[in-house]
Design a protein around this motif. Sequence first.
Motif, PDB file in Angstrom:
ATOM      1  N   PHE A 106       0.816  -1.214   0.000  1.00 41.66           N
ATOM      2  CA  PHE A 106       0.000   0.000   0.000  1.00 41.66           C
ATOM      3  C   PHE A 106       0.852   1.267   0.000  1.00 41.66           C
ATOM      4  CE2 PHE A 106      -3.381  -2.899   0.829  1.00 41.66           C
ATOM      5  CZ  PHE A 106      -4.544  -2.248   0.427  1.00 41.66           C
ATOM      6  N   SER A 107       2.100   1.187   0.463  1.00 45.88           N
ATOM      7  CA  SER A 107       2.997   2.350   0.360  1.00 45.88           C
ATOM      8  C   SER A 107       3.259   2.682  -1.100  1.00 45.88           C
ATOM      9  CB  SER A 107       4.321   2.063   1.080  1.00 45.88           C
ATOM     10  OG  SER A 107       4.147   2.031   2.471  1.00 45.88           O
ATOM     11  N   ALA A 108       3.517   1.650  -1.902  1.00 45.52           N
ATOM     12  CA  ALA A 108       3.754   1.869  -3.325  1.00 45.52           C
ATOM     13  C   ALA A 108       2.520   2.473  -3.991  1.00 45.52           C
ATOM     14  CB  ALA A 108       4.141   0.558  -3.998  1.00 45.52           C
ATOM     15  N   ALA A 109       1.342   1.926  -3.667  1.00 39.75           N
ATOM     16  CA  ALA A 109       0.105   2.432  -4.264  1.00 39.75           C
ATOM     17  C   ALA A 109      -0.167   3.873  -3.834  1.00 39.75           C
ATOM     18  CB  ALA A 109      -1.062   1.532  -3.867  1.00 39.75           C
ATOM     19  N   ALA A 110       0.042   4.159  -2.543  1.00 35.93           N
ATOM     20  CA  ALA A 110      -0.220   5.513  -2.037  1.00 35.93           C
ATOM     21  C   ALA A 110       0.764   6.519  -2.622  1.00 35.93           C
ATOM     22  CB  ALA A 110      -0.136   5.519  -0.507  1.00 35.93           C
ATOM     23  N   ALA A 111       2.033   6.113  -2.766  1.00 39.00           N
ATOM     24  CA  ALA A 111       3.030   7.019  -3.338  1.00 39.00           C
ATOM     25  C   ALA A 111       2.694   7.342  -4.793  1.00 39.00           C
ATOM     26  CB  ALA A 111       4.413   6.388  -3.237  1.00 39.00           C
TER      27      ALA A 111
END
Length: 478
Positions: A68-73
Amino acid sequence: MSDNRNLDDAVNGIDPATNDNGVAGLPENAFRELAADEQYHPVMHPARDYREVTPYSVGMGLLLAVIFSAAAAYLGLRVGQVFEAAIPIAIIAVGLSSALGKKDALGQNVIIQSIGACSGVIVAGAIFTLPALYILQAKYPDIAVNFFEIFLSSLFGGILGILFFIPFRKYFVKDMHGKYPFPEATATTQVLVSGEGKGEKSGSQAKTLIIASLIGGIYDYVLATFKWWAENVTSIASEWGTALAAKTKLVFSVNTGAALLGLGYIVGLKYAFVIFAGSIFVWWIIIPLMGTYGAPEIASMEPGAIFSDYARLIGIGGIAMAGVIGIVKSWSIIAQAIGLAARELKGKSSDIKEVRWQLDISMKHIVYLIAIALIAVLAFFYFGVIHTFWQALVAWLVVVVIAFLFTTVAANAIAIVGSNPVSGMTLMTLIIASAIFVAIGLKGTSGIVAAMVIGGVVCTALSMAGGFVTDLKIGYWL
């Protein structure tokens, strides 16, 4: 064991005849204000031990945090908005526990959600400031982007956000119970509770999320591959739209990407309209007025250029003033927290005995930890960023004051609307920090790097404080 539980229940005001299985639905008074002699009892029975911090919960939480960090970034850098990951991660956690046949998994699901939801929190703290260093490299080749500066600014910002908010926990989470809606925490809590003993419902929620992800992926693939329609539909693509923009500076445009459509669905109709209203005010009122009645050099500019050079600054000023108003409104809360810390440091404490699931960490310990964190931040500024002690000290003071004051603004926004205005408060921080740095002689590329790194610390602290209050409220309910 039974006698010990009954004794513990008696001390904590719990009826041992309730919650036989250790987990029940949310109590009737979960979302309303409590009477003077009424007490809220958490869902998870205080006298029972639960599996919470386990290899499964920690490992799954970290895995989801990475994803989810990748998606949020990506979404944050693309459209300037970061989605809140707590709800989808809670759905995934409940669905996985149901699929794996885990019993009494509520405690572990809370930990998975708590760890995984940090993804969007830290990303929001980093993407609004630190990527600017890479952008500025094109204009100032002597700016060197140091990985450890980025890493440490996010790390220290996260630590300060947690420590600064702890003194406010009782006010926001307990004292204001039923007065603040906590929309995200409410939805996340209900998802977590729904998974207990209701495998079909929890599994259907996870299935819905998976199907929605597939639809979004296929939608964007078709959009990018076959170009059946434009991702950004704008009026200037037509002759009449180009003529209208040239005469009145009026432009109509809409982004049709799946990420932005999904973001609007997540934030809800009310706040989607708030964002839409801000866009209308700038693009359909401010820019046409400036292009029609402004100076000749402005009238000759295209609408996009007017927005970048002039209209956007008006929005930044509005956000900054909203932050100032938020501090003024929260001043009584800030004073209350400072007074509590001062009393405990003097050895004085409240005579009211708190039930054990409402006990806070000693304020003395919190003050000591804050002191250690602040010393580490000062050392980081001096040895890693600025290299002149008194300038590093000034930068440190800016971070301490702004981060502490804005902590309540961030928590208040999350508690009321479920959205943290961290980007606006960070812009205000950069404006204040830049003005102060110029006044003390910190200019040029060194001043730019210092402002961005310091903005990253403050931004991450505010973002973490907003995410932390959601976690604490979920813990209060469960």
